[in-house]
Design a protein around this motif. Structure first.
Motif, short mmCIF file in Angstrom:
data_model
loop_
_atom_site.label_atom_id
_atom_site.label_comp_id
_atom_site.label_asym_id
_atom_site.label_seq_id
_atom_site.Cartn_x
_atom_site.Cartn_y
_atom_site.Cartn_z
N ILE A 23 0.84 -1.21 0.00
CA ILE A 23 0.00 0.00 0.00
C ILE A 23 0.87 1.25 0.00
CG2 ILE A 23 -1.51 1.41 1.47
CD1 ILE A 23 -2.99 -1.18 2.20
N TRP A 24 1.79 1.33 0.95
CA TRP A 24 2.57 2.56 1.09
C TRP A 24 3.56 2.73 -0.06
CZ3 TRP A 24 -0.43 5.07 3.89
CH2 TRP A 24 -1.11 4.46 4.95
N GLU A 25 4.16 1.63 -0.50
CA GLU A 25 5.06 1.71 -1.65
C GLU A 25 4.30 2.16 -2.89
OE1 GLU A 25 8.47 1.18 -2.06
OE2 GLU A 25 8.44 1.35 0.13
N MET A 26 3.08 1.65 -3.04
CA MET A 26 2.29 2.00 -4.21
C MET A 26 1.89 3.47 -4.20
SD MET A 26 -1.03 0.02 -5.78
CE MET A 26 -2.27 0.55 -4.62
N VAL A 27 1.47 3.97 -3.06
CA VAL A 27 1.08 5.38 -2.97
C VAL A 27 2.29 6.27 -3.26
CG1 VAL A 27 0.26 7.22 -1.45
CG2 VAL A 27 -0.87 4.99 -1.43
N ILE A 28 3.46 5.90 -2.75
CA ILE A 28 4.68 6.68 -3.06
C ILE A 28 4.95 6.65 -4.56
CG2 ILE A 28 7.19 6.76 -2.78
CD1 ILE A 28 6.78 5.86 0.13
N ASP A 29 4.76 5.50 -5.20
CA ASP A 29 4.94 5.43 -6.66
C ASP A 29 3.96 6.36 -7.37
OD1 ASP A 29 7.08 3.69 -6.86
OD2 ASP A 29 5.84 1.89 -6.89
N TRP A 30 2.71 6.42 -6.91
CA TRP A 30 1.73 7.33 -7.52
C TRP A 30 2.21 8.77 -7.39
CZ3 TRP A 30 -3.64 5.46 -5.21
CH2 TRP A 30 -3.91 4.17 -5.68
N LEU A 31 2.61 9.13 -6.17
CA LEU A 31 3.05 10.51 -5.92
C LEU A 31 4.32 10.82 -6.71
CD1 LEU A 31 2.48 10.48 -2.06
CD2 LEU A 31 1.08 11.72 -3.74
N ALA A 32 5.22 9.85 -6.78
CA ALA A 32 6.47 10.04 -7.53
C ALA A 32 6.20 10.22 -9.01
CB ALA A 32 7.40 8.85 -7.30
N SER A 33 5.12 9.64 -9.50
CA SER A 33 4.78 9.73 -10.92
C SER A 33 4.09 11.03 -11.29
CB SER A 33 3.87 8.56 -11.32
OG SER A 33 4.51 7.34 -11.11
N GLY A 34 3.67 11.80 -10.27
CA GLY A 34 3.03 13.08 -10.55
C GLY A 34 1.57 13.16 -10.13
N VAL A 35 1.02 12.10 -9.52
CA VAL A 35 -0.33 12.22 -8.95
C VAL A 35 -0.25 13.25 -7.82
CG1 VAL A 35 -2.19 11.04 -7.74
CG2 VAL A 35 -0.98 9.88 -9.60
#
Length: 398
Positions: free
Chosen positions: A61-73
């Protein structure tokens, strides 16, 4: 209906890779600037197939949310939340299960398809059969007007529409519906007469253009509350109040991101580049990729169409580089490692901003949790309003 609202989500079942980025997240980043976006961590859905591997879910969950934020979400533009932390998802799923025929779920194409693909697991469970209905609840609890999906997911949206239609037909007729609808027409003002004329043309003559024009008129009206707007949507088509609006599929292009072996990039194929792969590992993985089997020696000519690396050039390289690859490969003018180098550089270049954006979240994990906490709170406020209407419609408003 919240025509501009979008609901989309991903299951937390492991590290995200570039296939996820090119197939889903890149599209989210564009959509958030034009729509009211709700992006969901679908942890209940993760359990439908990974009920025996729960340890991976929380970390993912937390890794995925960081990936979203890192991608520009952007949490200032989009709402990021966790499905199971908004209990109305499960509540609406239960409510809809009371009225959804079993055959509707059994005929969803992906049901048997997934049963075949995941035949090493026992998926003869109620949760797996019912996951398309949970997906419908995810969408309907926010009254999302649009749901970005690939072609293979369109049947899920059609099921959602059928479920909403059945629910509205069963529960949408209020005792004094006609009086309330006519009172709502008056609130439109001068456009009320035009609305009635368009409604008559649609109901008497089946005029589809009149129906569309009346819907546009409703959408443009500034004087209607949500209840009156939904009431008039039902009145327009001689139905009851539209409690759960029918969503539309927003078709997205299929991801063209190939894996390291030329097949679709997938964790199950072990052919992925993760979204925050180190430059060293990117280089190592791409340099180890198979190439055209005909190129046994450096001096052998090759065919780009038979080489998995060429598929990555199709994603990452400009016309000049692709021409250089074609000419060099077919004439043996360049070696395979030379051919791979521009792809390595392009992937590293694409990922660099992701590393930079991720830094502040990795340094402060609480910041990620705050974003999700706020998103869950905002999502629940919306979901509560829907469930209030659903409970009242089903006689549970006491």
């Amino acid at each position: 209906m919240f025509a501009n609202r979008i609901l989309s989500g991903m299951r937390p079942t492991g590290s995200l890779h570039l296939g996820h980025y090119h197939g889903v997240i890149k599209n989210w980043v564009e959509l958030q600037t034009r729509h009211d976006c709700y992006f969901m961590v679908a942890d209940w859905h993760a359990l439908t197939t990974n009920y025996d591997e729960v340890a991976i879910i929380e970390k993912s969950i937390w890794e995925m949310v960081i990936d979203w934020l890192a991608s520009g979400v952007d949490p200032e533009q989009a709402t990021i939340f966790i499905q199971s932390k908004v209990p109305q998802h499960a509540e609406l799923h239960l409510a809809l299960s009371m009225v959804t025929p079993l055959g509707w779920l059994e005929r969803v194409p992906t049901y048997k398809d997934q049963m075949d693909k995941l035949n090493h697991k026992d998926l003869a469970t109620y949760g797996f059969l019912g996951y398309p209905l949970l997906q419908a609840a995810d969408i309907l609890v926010y009254k999302a007007g649009l749901v970005p999906v690939g072609e293979d997911q369109v049947p899920h949206i059609e099921l959602t529409r059928e479920v909403a239609r059945r629910f509205n037909n069963l529960y949408g007729r209020e005792p004094n519906f006609e009086e309330l609808a006519k009172a709502a027409v008056k609130k439109i003002g001068k456009a009320g007469k035009q609305f009635e004329q368009l409604r008559t043309r649609y109901l008497q003559d089946g005029d589809g253009e009149a129906l569309l024009a009346a819907r546009e008129l409703l959408a443009a009206s500034q004087n209607l509350g949500n209840s009156d707007r939904e009431r008039l949507q039902g009145y327009l088509e001689n139905k009851g109040k539209i409690i759960l609006p029918e969503s539309e599929a927003l078709l997205t292009a299929a991801s063209k991101m190939p894996g390291l072996d030329g097949n679709k990039m997938s964790k199950s194929y072990k052919n992925t580049i993760t979204m925050r792969e180190t430059p060293e590992d990117v280089s190592k993985k791409i340099r180890a990729m198979p190439t055209d089997p005909a190129r046994v020696r450096r001096t052998d000519a090759g065919n780009p169409d038979k080489c998995p690396v060429w598929q990555l050039h199709e994603v990452y390289s400009g016309d000049d580089t692709k021409e250089w690859v074609k000419a060099g490969c077919t004439s043996a003018g360049i070696g395979c490692l030379e051919c791979k180098q521009p792809v390595i550089e392009a992937v590293v270049r694409e990922q660099q901003p992701m590393f930079e954006r991720a830094e502040k979240y990795l340094a402060n994990p609480n910041l990620v949790k705050e974003i999700v906490f706020e998103g869950c709170h905002k999502a629940e406020l919306v979901a509560r309003e829907t469930m209030k209407e659903v409970r009242e419609a089903m006689g549970l408003g006491y």
